[in-house]
Design an enzyme around this catalytic site. Structure first.
Site, PDB file in Angstrom:
ATOM      1  N   GLU A 106     -36.609 -19.503  -8.856  1.00  0.00           N
ATOM      2  CA  GLU A 106     -36.859 -18.107  -8.259  1.00  0.00           C
ATOM      3  C   GLU A 106     -38.048 -18.199  -7.768  1.00  0.00           C
ATOM      4  O   GLU A 106     -38.647 -17.670  -6.652  1.00  0.00           O
ATOM      5  CB  GLU A 106     -36.577 -16.888  -9.135  1.00  0.00           C
ATOM      6  CG  GLU A 106     -36.451 -15.777  -8.185  1.00  0.00           C
ATOM      7  CD  GLU A 106     -35.647 -14.654  -9.274  1.00  0.00           C
ATOM      8  OE1 GLU A 106     -34.871 -15.134 -10.227  1.00  0.00           O
ATOM      9  OE2 GLU A 106     -35.780 -13.421  -8.975  1.00  0.00           O
ATOM     10  N   GLU A 162     -38.432 -20.206  -4.702  1.00  0.00           N
ATOM     11  CA  GLU A 162     -37.613 -19.669  -3.672  1.00  0.00           C
ATOM     12  C   GLU A 162     -38.571 -18.361  -3.101  1.00  0.00           C
ATOM     13  O   GLU A 162     -38.631 -18.221  -1.671  1.00  0.00           O
ATOM     14  CB  GLU A 162     -36.247 -18.803  -4.015  1.00  0.00           C
ATOM     15  CG  GLU A 162     -35.677 -18.219  -3.076  1.00  0.00           C
ATOM     16  CD  GLU A 162     -34.054 -17.695  -3.624  1.00  0.00           C
ATOM     17  OE1 GLU A 162     -33.828 -17.874  -4.751  1.00  0.00           O
ATOM     18  OE2 GLU A 162     -33.636 -17.026  -2.875  1.00  0.00           O
ATOM     19  N   CYS A 166     -30.624 -11.399 -11.579  1.00  0.00           N
ATOM     20  CA  CYS A 166     -30.361 -11.792 -12.867  1.00  0.00           C
ATOM     21  C   CYS A 166     -29.220 -10.784 -13.505  1.00  0.00           C
ATOM     22  O   CYS A 166     -28.624 -11.083 -14.397  1.00  0.00           O
ATOM     23  CB  CYS A 166     -31.524 -11.631 -13.716  1.00  0.00           C
ATOM     24  SG  CYS A 166     -32.895 -12.744 -13.207  1.00  0.00           S
ATOM     25  N   SER A 190     -32.065 -13.003  -3.981  1.00  0.00           N
ATOM     26  CA  SER A 190     -32.330 -14.459  -4.806  1.00  0.00           C
ATOM     27  C   SER A 190     -30.962 -15.253  -4.962  1.00  0.00           C
ATOM     28  O   SER A 190     -30.002 -14.638  -5.214  1.00  0.00           O
ATOM     29  CB  SER A 190     -33.149 -14.492  -5.784  1.00  0.00           C
ATOM     30  OG  SER A 190     -33.038 -15.859  -6.440  1.00  0.00           O
ATOM     31  N   LYS A 248     -21.717  -8.872 -17.781  1.00  0.00           N
ATOM     32  CA  LYS A 248     -21.768 -10.364 -17.973  1.00  0.00           C
ATOM     33  C   LYS A 248     -20.517 -10.949 -18.182  1.00  0.00           C
ATOM     34  O   LYS A 248     -20.151 -11.824 -17.867  1.00  0.00           O
ATOM     35  CB  LYS A 248     -22.816 -10.745 -19.068  1.00  0.00           C
ATOM     36  CG  LYS A 248     -24.147 -10.762 -18.659  1.00  0.00           C
ATOM     37  CD  LYS A 248     -24.745 -11.940 -17.849  1.00  0.00           C
ATOM     38  CE  LYS A 248     -26.115 -12.071 -17.463  1.00  0.00           C
ATOM     39  NZ  LYS A 248     -26.338 -11.090 -16.181  1.00  0.00           N
ATOM     40  N   GLU A 285     -19.450 -11.019 -14.889  1.00  0.00           N
ATOM     41  CA  GLU A 285     -20.035 -12.307 -14.283  1.00  0.00           C
ATOM     42  C   GLU A 285     -19.465 -13.624 -14.515  1.00  0.00           C
ATOM     43  O   GLU A 285     -18.950 -14.551 -13.706  1.00  0.00           O
ATOM     44  CB  GLU A 285     -21.501 -12.139 -14.433  1.00  0.00           C
ATOM     45  CG  GLU A 285     -22.252 -13.412 -13.848  1.00  0.00           C
ATOM     46  CD  GLU A 285     -23.525 -13.430 -14.319  1.00  0.00           C
ATOM     47  OE1 GLU A 285     -24.279 -12.320 -14.678  1.00  0.00           O
ATOM     48  OE2 GLU A 285     -24.089 -14.642 -14.483  1.00  0.00           O
ATOM     49  N   GLU A 325     -17.022 -17.887  -7.745  1.00  0.00           N
ATOM     50  CA  GLU A 325     -17.860 -18.763  -7.309  1.00  0.00           C
ATOM     51  C   GLU A 325     -18.817 -19.367  -8.128  1.00  0.00           C
ATOM     52  O   GLU A 325     -19.631 -20.297  -7.828  1.00  0.00           O
ATOM     53  CB  GLU A 325     -18.548 -18.020  -6.186  1.00  0.00           C
ATOM     54  CG  GLU A 325     -19.448 -16.803  -6.512  1.00  0.00           C
ATOM     55  CD  GLU A 325     -18.685 -15.524  -6.681  1.00  0.00           C
ATOM     56  OE1 GLU A 325     -17.504 -15.531  -6.653  1.00  0.00           O
ATOM     57  OE2 GLU A 325     -19.308 -14.602  -6.399  1.00  0.00           O
ATOM     58  N   CYS A 358     -32.927  -5.166 -19.809  1.00  0.00           N
ATOM     59  CA  CYS A 358     -31.806  -5.580 -20.671  1.00  0.00           C
ATOM     60  C   CYS A 358     -31.644  -5.217 -22.134  1.00  0.00           C
ATOM     61  O   CYS A 358     -30.714  -4.942 -22.556  1.00  0.00           O
ATOM     62  CB  CYS A 358     -31.922  -7.319 -20.883  1.00  0.00           C
ATOM     63  SG  CYS A 358     -31.748  -7.860 -19.118  1.00  0.00           S
TER      64      CYS A 358
END
Lengths: 511, 120, 592
Positions: C280, C283, C300, C320, C359, C362, C367, C505
């Site tokens: 990151e 990037e 994230c 990102s 999550k 996720e 993908e 989190c």
């Protein structure tokens, strides 16, 4: 003389009819006299004179003081002093304020607001404009239920016409005061008649009440000070301004001035809308205005205040119709529903009917109302189904009192009233249902016994109608009903052309 | 600058003129109850009868026909009021389209009040 | 501050005139029972549990909303009030299944605790229950209507804290339910699956989709290599589920427990947090050099990613392309590590222990699957689920000696630790980006500006003479406010960190239930958890991701360098606009 003209035109047309003799028309002064879709008719009947007077001769403070001094109280149900509400809203400092007309008339059988909006929409517009001037607001909203399409159509036309004639819009009648009105439709929730729920609904949210304080006068529509009054209240304003405080407060009694419109319904000869001076007794309105009970039946009770009100007995017929007296008698003024009940009606069943309504219409927000009314309804259903248990009446009382004292809004706080007042006044009927499985009015289906009497000619109509083959008998001989098979559907009773089937409900021995 | 009341007075004069134009001050006036409740009881059919009569019947020329809101007599709707100059207004109740035709013929044209149809 | 004199239970007190009765009582040490009230949410006054008697008032008043006034006489414990509270509570329980023994919230249920404190001992009004219905359409959140008591805290947290409004009341009276718009299943709704509603629910009406049974079965599967990973904020919160004070870092105990449960390897999502930073930060530098859109926004938080795709499609290019640390680690385990131990990816099962319920969703994103089509992460468990598994397996968690994470994917730096706190990703990325860009040491690596409880934080760092402006938002409600700002001035920031949950989190939707005493996302509770993470960062000798020797080794052996072709294959992903029910497609053509 001019004053007379303004309010008594109605009497000159209708005064001869007994129904109208004891009435006094203020809110309904033009209903039935003018073409509601022709603004000229209203103007010619001295319409907008109050608005013109206010804008020419009175300061906003004068207007508030006038309404205060008149003693007018909210006609939507609770009877909060209107002038005090106006004063509280006027006192607020804010860049924006709103005037709201509550036309979300939801009580079953009540239609005074519809009648006003359909019969005389300009009087509501005029009242709201005066309210806007008094509290310093330039924006009005009428919250009207979508089930009133004709009222909506006429109101839209009236607002358009009023705009064209500059009774609404910028610089009304050449003054510095600007005011306009928008319409918002209610989707049919009874609870949206509660002002905080109504405000939320206008804001586009789910119509659920909020706790007060803060009151709408301080924090209402979109968080701004908001003056909410009911249609009938607004319809009183112009007459008060034109005819003066003394005139208005000469009508009615003590703490309840002016008139109240009632929707007479149920077992009464003249069903309809009656506007009577406060302080008239229930007896006068039921017998003199309403013409008494039809078919020679006996009066049993009168339910005032719609689903939130209570049932009063013949002993209370001399109760005066004003906010305090009705409250003291165990009912409320409410928005003006008045249902007359005769000996053919079962009080437990009536209480169940009203509770069913409030239970359906509870918004679901607060627990006592949402859950409590459901349990009360279950108990009432049990009682009318002949399955009442000892202690049920006491449970109804306990639940009713908690719901009354702990609910969030007026809907919940008053929902148990029909049950509590019928228990109070007709306890013996409840006890008969619970302990003797008897319904003295022969209404509660499960408590009815059908028997065939000696008028039976053996035509077999009942036997053919019976869905469970409970009726035996050869053609042309007397038939009989086997009670253990009977499901009490009543089809035999309706099929018999010879009055040979008796419908009774007698005390049954406890098993 | 004129006061709002003065502006209103002018409007009232104008309203009177407007009403005059549509025959409001006619010798004969017919009011038909046209609130939701009245319509539900059938007043739209009654209204139709009067509308057609006023339009087509030459002897009714100049008669003023108007709708009105509900006066509150639910059990007696539809209601119709006939105003004739110099006489007390007559209020018919439970009017049907058929009755309306008779009211036109007997009352409006001949001046005979049909007493049994009048509300008490 | 002006005060008023009031009487509470016949004793005189002077209290702030702006207080409600409840607040005044709280201050003098009387905690009035409550249910729908939450200090961070608007006042609903719906539950009526907090009613009190005020002399002169006809009805009871809800203490949560009623303001104090001069001379007011309040009674909090009269017979009438106690009876009314009992009756109201009974009304709730009468419409609630009697299955406490088999309920997932047994022992951690607010309703149960309330019933116990109110002392309801008999039932009088029982009748029918609401129509049972369970919406288990979503991989993250289950809505069990039978257990809903309609307190509305979920509705308010969703609307007021998260600005999502995925759920609201529907129907009237006894038929009222809390559902997504148009009664759609959660999976088809705009719900971002952040799980704040689960955290704040007093009962088991809203819970995470529970995978403990599947994971127990997996642990008995001898054909699989079982790999666990744990998120940074799990370690500082799990203790609460065992009665340990908030703010203890229990990483070593968790590793030990997971080994006892039967996992072959326990790795650390903090390792992949370091890896995320490598990618990151690189990037970011690329984008700052003109390759790609600015500001860059972090990726994230899975709840935020779902929100992005449905609410902010215009920002997709700003986000990102880095996968979340969880998905990065799962990919690395099933590629690099699989090679190392000579296993096929299908022979490995990844179980991620997360503070998060989103999550779970996720993990199922197509993908993010491996080349063979299988998901990289096989199961995601919340902190709560792991705590239960530990208890269920009879592991004496409090007295475990503790074990280290396994090599090579278990070593992490202080920078990775603070991923769990709002602002942590930003701080960690800045540390590495600064040093990668300037090739010099950053002297003070504590980026205080992005720490703390505020919903939106801003800061600026000078890198090679350029001022890099950064912003941090925690909670989707705050994020939406920040994006409003961004609309007004698109060049205001270079780098933005967004976490879907309040506090980051550590305040995740999968963290242990706070219970009545510490309310969910109580700043105190979140602060304790945050403190534990910051202190672990400070104690760590290596506090910069790029200095993590295991990371250096991983690049040497596998990825080459950040943003390499291989790292794009395993560590990066893409996002596209989505249209759950309630989000309109712009043109009719698209709709087909």
């Amino acid at each position: 003389m001019e004053k007379q003209m303004f309010t008594d035109r109605f009497a000159s047309v209708f005064g001869t009819e007994s129904f109208f003799k004891k009435q006094k028309r203020i809110a309904l002064k033009n209903c039935g006299l003018i073409d509601p879709e022709n603004i000229n008719d209203y103007i010619y009947a001295d319409g907008y004179k109050a608005l013109g007077t206010v804008l020419t001769k009175m300061t906003p403070k004068d207007v508030v003081e006038t309404v205060k001094a008149s003693g007018l109280r909210g006609r939507g149900g609770a009877g909060f002093p209107t002038g005090r509400k106006w004063e509280l809203t006027a006192q607020q400092e804010s860049d924006e304020k709103f005037v709201v007309c509550n036309a979300d008339e939801g009580d079953p059988g009540a239609f005074m607001d519809r009648s006003v909006v359909e019969g005389d929409p300009h009087t509501v517009i005029e009242g709201m404009a005066i309210g806007g001037y008094a509290i310093g607001s330039s924006k009005g909203v009428v919250y009207i239920r979508a089930e009133y399409p004709l009222a909506i159509k006429r109101l839209i036309k009236a607002i358009d016409d009023a705009r064209k004639e500059n009774f609404l819009g910028k610089n009304i009648l050449g003054s510095n005061f600007s005011f306009d009105i928008e319409i918002r439709y209610g989707a049919g929730a009874f609870v949206c008649g509660e002002e905080t729920a109504l405000i939320r609904s206008i804001e586009g949210l789910r119509g659920m009440p909020k706790s007060r304080p803060p009151f709408p006068a301080a924090k209402g529509l979109f968080g701004k000070p908001t003056l909410v009054n009911n249609v009938e209240t607004w319809a009183n304003i112009s007459s008060i301004i034109v005819n003066g405080v003394d005139w208005f407060s000469s009508i009615g009694i003590d703490k309840s001035k002016g008139t109240k419109v009632f929707a007479l319904a149920g077992k009464i000869v003249n069903t309809g809308l009656a506007e009577v001076p406060m302080g008239m007794t229930l007896r006068e309105i039921i017998y003199d205005v309403g013409g008494g009970i039809p078919n020679g039946k006996k009066f049993k009770a009168v339910q005032t205040g719609g689903p939130s009100g209570g049932c009063l007995t013949d002993k209370m017929l001399d109760t005066k119709i004003d906010y305090e007296s009705l409250m003291q008698a165990g009912s409320i003024m409410g928005s003006g529903g008045m249902i007359v009940i005769d000996e053919d009606s079962c009080m437990v069943n009536i209480a169940k009917f009203f509770l069913q309504f409030t239970q359906d219409e509870s918004c679901g927000k607060c627990i006592p109302c949402r859950e409590g009314t459901k349990r009360m309804l279950e108990i009432l259903t049990r009682i009318t189904d002949g399955e009442g248990k000892p202690g049920d009446i006491e449970k109804l009382e306990e639940l009713g009192n908690v719901i009354k004292k702990a609910s969030l809004c007026g809907l919940g706080q008053s929902a148990p009233n029909p049950v509590l007042s019928t228990i109070k006044n007709f306890r013996e009927e409840y006890e008969e249902h619970v302990y003797q499985k008897k319904c003295r009015a022969v209404v509660c289906e499960k408590l009815i016994t059908y028997t065939i009497n000696d008028k039976c000619i053996g035509c077999s109509a009942c036997r053919r109608a019976c869905p469970v083959v409970a009726i035996k008998g050869a053609p042309k001989e007397a038939h009989s009903i086997q009670q253990e098979l009977c499901i009490k559907c009543g089809k035999c009773f309706r099929s018999c052309k010879f009055h040979a089937i008796d419908k009774t409900s007698e005390a049954k021995e406890q098993k | 600058m004129s006061s709002p009341l003065a502006v209103l007075e002018a409007k009232k004069q104008q309203a009177k003129k407007n009403l005059e134009e549509i025959g409001y001050f006619s010798d004969v006036k017919i009011y038909v109850g046209m609130a939701t409740c009245e319509i539900a009881a059938g007043s739209n059919h009654v209204m139709e009868v009067f509308q057609n009569a006023v339009k087509e019947d030459k002897s009714l020329k100049g008669v003023y026909l108007s709708q009105k809101g509900c006066a509150g007599r639910c059990n007696l709707e539809p209601t119709v009021e006939i105003y004739q100059k110099g006489k007390d207004p007559v209020k018919y109740v439970k009017v049907t389209a058929e009755n309306a035709k008779i009211i036109i013929e007997k009352h409006i044209k001949k001046g005979e009040v049909i007493k049994e149809w009048v509300g008490k | 501050m002006s005060t008023v004199k009031i009487f509470i239970n016949n004793k005189e007190y002077n209290v702030d005139s702006t207080y409600t009765i409840m607040k005044a009582c709280d201050e003098i040490g009387i905690k009035i029972p409550r249910l729908c009230y939450h200090p961070k949410l608007s006042i609903s006054s719906g539950c009526r549990i907090c009613i009190v008697e005020v002399e002169g008032m006809r009805n009871f008043v809800a203490s949560c909303s009623y303001p104090v006034s001069e001379g007011m006489k309040v009674h909090t414990n009269t017979d009438a009030i106690r009876q009314a509270r009992k009756d109201i509570l009974e009304l709730i329980l009468d419409n609630h299944p009697k299955d406490c023994n088999t309920c997932v919230r047994d022992e951690v249920c607010e309703l149960q605790q309330l019933a116990s404190s109110i002392g309801l001992r008999e039932r009088k009004f029982e009748g029918v229950l609401r129509t049972p219905f369970v919406d288990a359409s979503s991989p993250s959140i289950v809505n069990n209507h039978d257990k809903c008591i309609l307190c509305g805290r979920c509705v308010r947290v969703c609307a007021q804290i998260q600005n999502v409004s995925a759920i609201d009341y529907a129907n009237r009276g006894f038929n009222t339910v809390v559902v997504p718009a148009y009664n759609n299943p959660i999976a088809e709704s705009v719900c971002t699956l952040c799980g704040q509603c689960v955290n704040i629910c007093p009962t088991a009406a809203l819970t995470e989709q529970n995978y403990t049974k599947d994971v127990f079965s997996l642990l008995n599967d001898k054909t699989k290599v079982k790999v666990a990973q744990i998120a940074p904020s799990v370690r500082v919160a799990i203790g609460e589920a065992f009665g340990i004070k908030p703010g203890n870092n229990m990483a070593r105990e968790i590793v030990h427990a997971l080994k006892l449960l039967g996992f072959d390897y326990v790795f650390d999502a903090q390792f992949s947090a370091d890896l995320t930073i490598m990618e990151e930060a690189s990037e970011l530098l690329e984008r700052l050099n003109g390759h790609g859109k600015l500001p860059m926004i972090t990726s994230c938080s899975s709840g935020w990613m779902k929100a992005l795709e449905q609410f902010y499609p215009e920002l997709i290019e700003n986000v990102s392309t880095c996968k979340s640390p969880m998905s990065m680690l799962s990919s690395v385990v099933k590629s690099y590590f699989a090679d190392k131990i000579g296993k096929k990816p299908t022979e490995i099962a990844n179980v991620a222990i997360m503070c998060c319920v989103a999550k779970k969703y996720e993990a199922k994103r197509p993908e993010l699957a491996m080349e063979d089509g299988n998901p990289a992460t096989d199961y995601v468990l919340t902190t709560r689920e792991l705590a239960w598994m530990i208890k269920s397996a009879g592991i004496d968690f409090k007295n475990l000696k503790g074990m280290d994470f396994d090599a090579p994917l278990g070593f992490s730096t202080g920078a990775a630790t603070i991923f769990g706190v709002s602002g942590g990703v930003m701080e960690a990325a800045v540390r590495t980006a600064y040093e990668l860009a300037t090739k010099s040491k950053m002297e003070n690596i504590d980026v205080i500006a992005v720490r703390g409880n505020e919903g939106i934080k801003e800061g600026a760092i000078n890198i090679n003479g350029t001022e890099i402006r950064v912003a941090v938002a925690n909670g989707l409600g705050n994020a939406s406010k920040l994006f409003e700002e961004l609309k007004k001035d698109p060049n205001k920031y270079h780098f933005i960190e967004v976490m879907a949950c309040p506090g980051g989190c550590i305040g995740g939707g999968g963290q242990p239930y706070a219970g009545i005493q510490d309310l969910p996302f109580d700043p105190k509770l979140v602060n304790e958890r945050a403190k534990a993470l910051y202190s672990s960062d400070e104690k760590n000798t290596i506090r910069r991701s790029h200095e993590n020797p295991s990371i250096i080794q991983l690049y040497k052996e596998f990825f080459g360098k950040p943003l390499s072709e291989k790292s794009h294959k395993y560590l990066h992903t893409h996002y596209k606009q989505k249209f759950p029910k309630g989000i309109l497609r712009k043109s009719g053509k698209e709709a087909k």
